[in-house]
Design a protein around this motif. Structure first.
Motif, mmCIF file in Angstrom:
data_model
loop_
_atom_site.group_PDB
_atom_site.id
_atom_site.type_symbol
_atom_site.label_atom_id
_atom_site.label_comp_id
_atom_site.label_asym_id
_atom_site.label_seq_id
_atom_site.Cartn_x
_atom_site.Cartn_y
_atom_site.Cartn_z
ATOM 1 N N THR A 315 0.804 -1.268 -0.004
ATOM 2 C CA THR A 315 0.117 -0.027 0.054
ATOM 3 C C THR A 315 0.999 1.339 -0.183
ATOM 4 N N SER A 316 2.162 1.218 0.302
ATOM 5 C CA SER A 316 3.065 2.168 -0.028
ATOM 6 C C SER A 316 3.573 2.460 -1.238
ATOM 7 N N GLY A 317 3.359 1.495 -2.380
ATOM 8 C CA GLY A 317 3.873 1.338 -3.746
ATOM 9 C C GLY A 317 4.921 0.757 -3.881
ATOM 10 N N ASP A 318 5.483 0.082 -2.749
ATOM 11 C CA ASP A 318 6.786 -0.851 -2.737
ATOM 12 C C ASP A 318 6.674 -2.368 -3.392
ATOM 13 N N THR A 319 7.573 -2.594 -4.190
ATOM 14 C CA THR A 319 7.281 -3.931 -4.765
ATOM 15 C C THR A 319 7.709 -4.927 -3.640
ATOM 16 N N VAL A 320 6.771 -5.710 -3.536
ATOM 17 C CA VAL A 320 7.215 -6.807 -2.416
ATOM 18 C C VAL A 320 7.454 -8.447 -2.936
ATOM 19 N N ALA A 321 7.104 -8.425 -4.342
ATOM 20 C CA ALA A 321 7.451 -9.459 -5.109
ATOM 21 C C ALA A 321 7.321 -9.687 -6.338
ATOM 22 N N THR A 322 8.101 -10.442 -7.082
ATOM 23 C CA THR A 322 7.863 -10.352 -8.559
ATOM 24 C C THR A 322 7.498 -11.653 -9.234
ATOM 25 N N LYS A 323 6.891 -11.855 -10.143
ATOM 26 C CA LYS A 323 6.050 -13.267 -10.529
ATOM 27 C C LYS A 323 6.232 -13.326 -11.938
ATOM 28 N N ASN A 324 6.131 -14.647 -12.491
ATOM 29 C CA ASN A 324 6.063 -14.681 -13.704
ATOM 30 C C ASN A 324 4.834 -15.637 -14.118
ATOM 31 N N VAL A 325 4.150 -15.394 -15.055
ATOM 32 C CA VAL A 325 3.151 -16.478 -15.443
ATOM 33 C C VAL A 325 3.081 -16.448 -17.158
ATOM 34 N N VAL A 326 2.929 -17.726 -17.661
ATOM 35 C CA VAL A 326 2.822 -17.972 -19.018
ATOM 36 C C VAL A 326 1.074 -17.920 -19.362
ATOM 37 N N ALA A 327 0.941 -17.174 -20.342
ATOM 38 C CA ALA A 327 -0.719 -16.739 -20.778
ATOM 39 C C ALA A 327 -0.678 -17.028 -22.364
ATOM 40 N N ALA A 328 -1.676 -18.077 -22.708
ATOM 41 C CA ALA A 328 -1.946 -18.184 -23.806
ATOM 42 C C ALA A 328 -2.282 -17.005 -24.791
ATOM 43 N N LYS A 329 -3.185 -16.059 -24.203
ATOM 44 C CA LYS A 329 -3.673 -14.975 -24.715
ATOM 45 C C LYS A 329 -3.414 -13.658 -23.531
ATOM 46 N N VAL A 330 -3.082 -12.611 -23.974
ATOM 47 C CA VAL A 330 -3.197 -11.453 -22.970
ATOM 48 C C VAL A 330 -3.868 -10.421 -23.497
ATOM 49 N N PHE A 331 -4.871 -9.546 -22.693
ATOM 50 C CA PHE A 331 -5.752 -8.511 -23.035
ATOM 51 C C PHE A 331 -5.099 -7.395 -22.328
ATOM 52 N N PHE A 332 -4.580 -6.422 -23.106
ATOM 53 C CA PHE A 332 -4.238 -5.217 -22.573
ATOM 54 C C PHE A 332 -5.488 -4.230 -22.228
ATOM 55 N N ALA A 333 -5.746 -3.921 -21.031
ATOM 56 C CA ALA A 333 -7.137 -3.284 -20.498
ATOM 57 C C ALA A 333 -6.786 -2.238 -19.404
ATOM 58 N N ALA A 334 -5.452 -1.875 -19.398
ATOM 59 C CA ALA A 334 -5.086 -0.900 -18.646
ATOM 60 C C ALA A 334 -5.297 0.611 -18.635
ATOM 61 N N GLY A 335 -6.338 0.824 -19.268
ATOM 62 C CA GLY A 335 -6.795 2.164 -19.543
ATOM 63 C C GLY A 335 -5.924 2.730 -20.684
ATOM 64 N N SER A 336 -6.316 4.129 -21.200
ATOM 65 C CA SER A 336 -5.739 4.573 -22.347
ATOM 66 C C SER A 336 -3.938 4.981 -22.026
ATOM 67 N N VAL A 337 -3.796 5.366 -20.999
ATOM 68 C CA VAL A 337 -2.528 5.574 -20.320
ATOM 69 C C VAL A 337 -1.653 4.617 -20.134
ATOM 70 N N GLY A 338 -2.320 3.779 -19.240
ATOM 71 C CA GLY A 338 -1.697 2.480 -18.957
ATOM 72 C C GLY A 338 -1.308 1.479 -20.143
ATOM 73 N N THR A 339 -2.109 1.194 -20.900
ATOM 74 C CA THR A 339 -1.959 0.200 -22.124
ATOM 75 C C THR A 339 -1.124 0.959 -22.865
ATOM 76 N N SER A 340 -0.964 2.331 -23.265
ATOM 77 C CA SER A 340 -0.206 2.899 -24.293
ATOM 78 C C SER A 340 1.380 2.892 -23.638
ATOM 79 N N LYS A 341 1.536 3.446 -22.661
ATOM 80 C CA LYS A 341 2.826 3.281 -21.998
ATOM 81 C C LYS A 341 3.514 1.841 -22.005
ATOM 82 N N LEU A 342 2.698 1.129 -21.592
ATOM 83 C CA LEU A 342 3.172 -0.388 -21.392
ATOM 84 C C LEU A 342 3.693 -0.842 -22.948
ATOM 85 N N LEU A 343 2.689 -0.769 -23.811
ATOM 86 C CA LEU A 343 2.976 -1.112 -25.200
ATOM 87 C C LEU A 343 4.257 -0.336 -25.945
#
Length: 548
Positions: A315-343
């Protein structure tokens, strides 16, 4: 075979396959419908459940806003298991005051996303600055500053539905070709807009009650001034429960809209996504939501599908763990800014180098600009003001502006009329990777708001001249008339039929999709979330029929 024929044949097949699941979902939604606050059993799942280096899942959705929630529900109803990752909190646990969300007039740590001082749209009131210090916390409203603009975004399970005014507007049919030129308008207006409006719970205020309730005196003053200057005044649909608001006014239920709740969440009356799409999605038993999880990378996996890197945050914004997952399909739905910045980051840094040059392009602010007018003493707007807007002034055809008659729920009489205008601003910005700073920049310029101001002035200059009134200069700083520094409606950055195909499939990477407001090129002529929802309904139906 035409798209429509293929769509009908494939839809019949999918409908048969998903009938039992869908029936269960409907029953679950009925059960949940009467709850004042839907608890998020799935979002409260243990943080590590289903997540790890060896996990492989059918579908991963980044974000829980309108597009992501539509995708998750329809995929689950078609029998597909879905994991959703949300950067914000679950917002299902009351605070020390017994309420999940804090009040607009008393912001605390729940109000803002990782800030130590509030960043309110109205920075000043009666000559005094009103922002206050708060503890740093993963609060509900992100005031993200970039490129000469503040972009307000919802943070939490439900995304922007948590913090908007619920104005659920379907654009006029004649404006649609300018909004989404590659989309069949007949399909949208005959099928997908009605589907979205029904699922969102859209309804309109009782006109008779509007005429008598003290809470909308401000809107009646707005109507009088608009009509005396010859502008059409329209009632605007909303997702608020108007029957609940009537009970608020009668004093028989806890107050929500009539307690000024809007910017930082609404505790009782608003039908956010938590109570509609997300509640139904969780009722299928096929959707799991992980709050406080931020996706940082998506890249092709060696054995097929995509390797997704996810940071769990405190809740203070600090990273407490990093994880990996393999997905067959991924939907970018982080909002206009979130999706655009990530892509843009993934393309520039080599994780998804084959994304095309349209990624990051076509971003706009929906022409948002705000202003206030100082009324005469014989035109009080009321000390009690519902925080949920219900009306607007339409001058789109003649002047390129639609003005929401907005509240100023301060609890005192202000003799002020306040407006959020949506305008036909043609300016578009782009996101780009700043390698030196290791971040994504936006090249918006504050000066690009001038067309929006000019369009809004086609309404308010005329009203001021007719009424003998003036603009308020105390709301956005010292002697500043226009709120030209912000947007509530970020749109674009991964535009449909450019960065993606005509259904949101990202070029160059089968199995990667965009399904949020970043598909819409910068403007919807009205509040955008119904269009985002309807477009997601259209796209996911086609994707289920052809890609699964």
């Amino acid at each position: 075979m035409s798209d429509a024929t293929m769509h009908n044949n494939e839809t019949d097949r999918v409908s048969r396959r998903g009938f039992i699941v869908r029936t269960g979902s409907i029953l679950g939604a009925v059960t949940l419908g009467g709850q004042a606050v839907v608890t998020a059993q799935a979002s409260a799942a243990p943080a590590a459940a289903g997540v790890g280096a060896e996990a492989t899942i059918p579908v991963l959705v980044i974000g829980t806003g309108y597009g992501g929630s539509v995708a998750a529900l329809r995929l689950a109803q078609a029998g597909v298991n879905v994991q959703m990752y949300e950067m914000g909190m679950a917002w299902d646990t009351p605070g020390s005051d017994g309420k999940i969300f804090c009040n607009t007039t008393s912001p605390d740590q729940r109000s803002y996303w990782l800030r130590t001082k509030t960043k309110q749209p109205l920075s000043n009131f009666l000559g005094f600055p009103i922002d206050k210090n708060i503890p740093r916390y993963t609060g509900i409203l992100d005031a993200e500053e970039m490129g000469g603009i503040i972009v307000y975004q919802g943070r939490g399970v439900g995304g922007g539905s948590l913090v908007n005014g619920g104005m659920a507007v379907t654009p006029k049919r004649e404006n649609f070709s300018a909004i989404l030129p590659s989309v069949n308008a007949d399909e949208m207006y005959n099928t997908y807009y009605p589907r979205a409006n029904a699922a969102l719970g859209v309804n309109t205020i009782d006109p008779a009650w509007f005429e008598t309730t003290a809470a909308y005196q401000y809107a009646r003053v707005g109507r009088k001034h608009a009509q005396r200057s010859g502008f059409p005044f329209v009632f605007v649909p909303d997702v608020y429960d108007w029957d609940y608001m009537k009970q608020e006014a009668a004093g028989t239920v806890p107050k929500s809209a009539l307690a000024g709740e809007i910017l930082y969440g609404n505790n009782y009356g608003k039908k956010s996504l938590q109570r509609t799409y997300i509640a139904q999605a969780k009722a299928t038993g096929r959707v799991t939501i992980f709050p406080q999880h931020r996706v940082t990378s998506v890249a092709p996996a060696a054995g097929g599908g995509y390797n997704v890197v996810i940071e769990q945050i405190s809740t203070s914004g600090d990273t407490v763990a990093t994880k990996n997952v393999v997905a067959a399909k991924v939907f970018f739905a982080a909002g206009s800014v979130g999706t655009s910045k990530l892509l843009v980051k993934l393309k520039a840094t080599g994780a998804l180098p084959n994304l095309n040059a349209e990624v990051g392009q076509g971003w706009g602010d929906n022409g948002n600009v705000m202003c206030g007018r100082a009324n005469h003493l014989w035109d009080p707007t009321g000390s009690l003001q519902s925080s949920i807007p219900c009306s607007g002034i339409d001058n789109w055809a003649a002047g390129g502006a639609f003005a929401e008659v907005a509240p100023l729920p301060t609890g005192i009489e202000t003799y002020a009329s306040f407006y959020l205008s949506i305008t036909k601003n043609p300016n578009r910005a782009q996101f780009s990777w700043n390698a030196a700073a290791g971040k994504v920049d936006l090249n918006w310029q504050t000066a690009w708001k001038q067309p929006s101001i000019n369009m809004a002035k086609t309404i308010f200059d005329k009203i001021n001249a007719k009424e003998g009134t003036i603009y308020r200069t105390d709301l956005f700083g010292t002697y500043k008339i226009w709120g030209d520094h912000l947007t509530y409606h970020p749109l674009g950055g991964a535009v449909l039929n450019k960065a993606t195909d005509n259904y949101g499939r990202l070029h160059g990477y089968p199995g990667l999709y965009v399904i949020d407001g970043s598909l819409i090129p910068g403007n919807t002529s009205v509040n955008p979330f119904v269009t985002i929802t309807a477009l997601a309904e259209r796209n996911i139906e086609q994707i289920i029929a052809t890609d699964l």
